[in-house]
Design a protein around this motif. Structure first.
Motif, mmCIF file in Angstrom:
data_model
loop_
_atom_site.group_PDB
_atom_site.id
_atom_site.type_symbol
_atom_site.label_atom_id
_atom_site.label_comp_id
_atom_site.label_asym_id
_atom_site.label_seq_id
_atom_site.Cartn_x
_atom_site.Cartn_y
_atom_site.Cartn_z
ATOM 1 N N THR A 75 0.848 -1.193 0.000
ATOM 2 C CA THR A 75 0.000 0.000 0.000
ATOM 3 C C THR A 75 0.882 1.240 0.000
ATOM 4 N N ASP A 77 0.557 5.368 0.645
ATOM 5 C CA ASP A 77 -0.272 6.512 1.036
ATOM 6 C C ASP A 77 0.627 7.697 1.348
ATOM 7 N N GLU A 78 0.071 8.729 1.921
ATOM 8 C CA GLU A 78 0.829 9.961 2.163
ATOM 9 C C GLU A 78 1.894 9.777 3.237
ATOM 10 N N ALA A 125 -1.505 -1.115 -3.978
ATOM 11 C CA ALA A 125 -2.757 -0.423 -3.662
ATOM 12 C C ALA A 125 -2.436 1.019 -3.268
ATOM 13 N N SER A 127 -3.165 4.981 -2.572
ATOM 14 C CA SER A 127 -4.335 5.798 -2.242
ATOM 15 C C SER A 127 -4.606 6.733 -3.420
ATOM 16 N N GLU A 128 -5.749 7.344 -3.407
ATOM 17 C CA GLU A 128 -6.208 8.053 -4.604
ATOM 18 C C GLU A 128 -5.419 9.310 -4.963
ATOM 19 N N ASN A 129 -4.679 9.878 -4.042
ATOM 20 C CA ASN A 129 -3.954 11.116 -4.362
ATOM 21 C C ASN A 129 -2.456 10.905 -4.530
ATOM 22 N N TYR A 132 1.252 9.657 -10.200
ATOM 23 C CA TYR A 132 1.538 8.546 -11.117
ATOM 24 C C TYR A 132 3.018 8.188 -11.110
ATOM 25 N N SER A 153 -4.346 -2.259 -7.538
ATOM 26 C CA SER A 153 -5.685 -2.324 -6.961
ATOM 27 C C SER A 153 -6.154 -0.907 -6.657
ATOM 28 N N GLY A 154 -7.372 -0.633 -6.977
ATOM 29 C CA GLY A 154 -7.866 0.730 -6.766
ATOM 30 C C GLY A 154 -8.745 0.892 -5.589
#
Length: 154
Positions: A75, A77-78, A125, A127-129, A132, A153-154
């Motif tokens: 995963t 993330d920020e 996976a 996170s959305e922000n 790319y 995975s989205g």
């Protein structure tokens, strides 16, 4: 004006009228070769099949050994990375000075590869922000450490 002369001219036009079939023939001249070129003729194919009989049941079968499935989930993330793998526990990889720590991620991936040499799959996976470029860089790190099969995975 002579009414009789007008009638005679109209009558003469009717008698001289012919149907011009030249445009129709031109269309047929184009359509017929086109249809012949695009026509699919009947193709017959005969397949020889040899169905297995019940008396030979089990002959020639090879046992397929069960492949150990290792699920590697990464995963993003920020805060950083988190790698989860079957049978291994890794601490989260926090960001270093606003940059992701790819070196520690590579070390953890190498540990997974050392334990499960046949494992080649990673599910990423993000996170959305997450930009790319970060995802592509993570994919490169995964490939460099022996995980060519990457799913997102989205």
């Amino acid at each position: 004006m002579n009414l009789r002369a007008v009638r005679e001219r109209k009558e003469a036009r009717r008698r001289d009228a012919e149907i011009n079939v030249t445009p129709v023939l031109n269309v047929f001249l184009i359509i017929i070769p086109f249809l012949l070129l695009t026509a699919v003729f009947v193709r017959l194919a005969i397949l020889e099949l040899a169905l297995p009989s019940l008396s030979r049941r089990g002959e020639g079968e090879q046992r397929v050994e069960a492949r150990q499935i290792v699920l590697n989930l990464l995963t993003i993330d920020e805060r950083g990375f988190q790698l989860k793998s079957s049978g291994l526990e890794f601490p989260p990889i926090p960001m270093k000075a606003a940059n992701y720590d790819y070196e520690t991620l590579a070390q953890q991936l190498r540990q997974v590869k050392a334990r499960y040499a046949g494992s080649e799959d990673v599910i990423i996976a993000p996170s959305e922000n997450i930009p790319y470029e970060i995802i592509v860089h993570v994919m490169d790190v995964c490939r460099e450490n022996g995980f060519p099969n990457i799913s997102i995975s989205g």
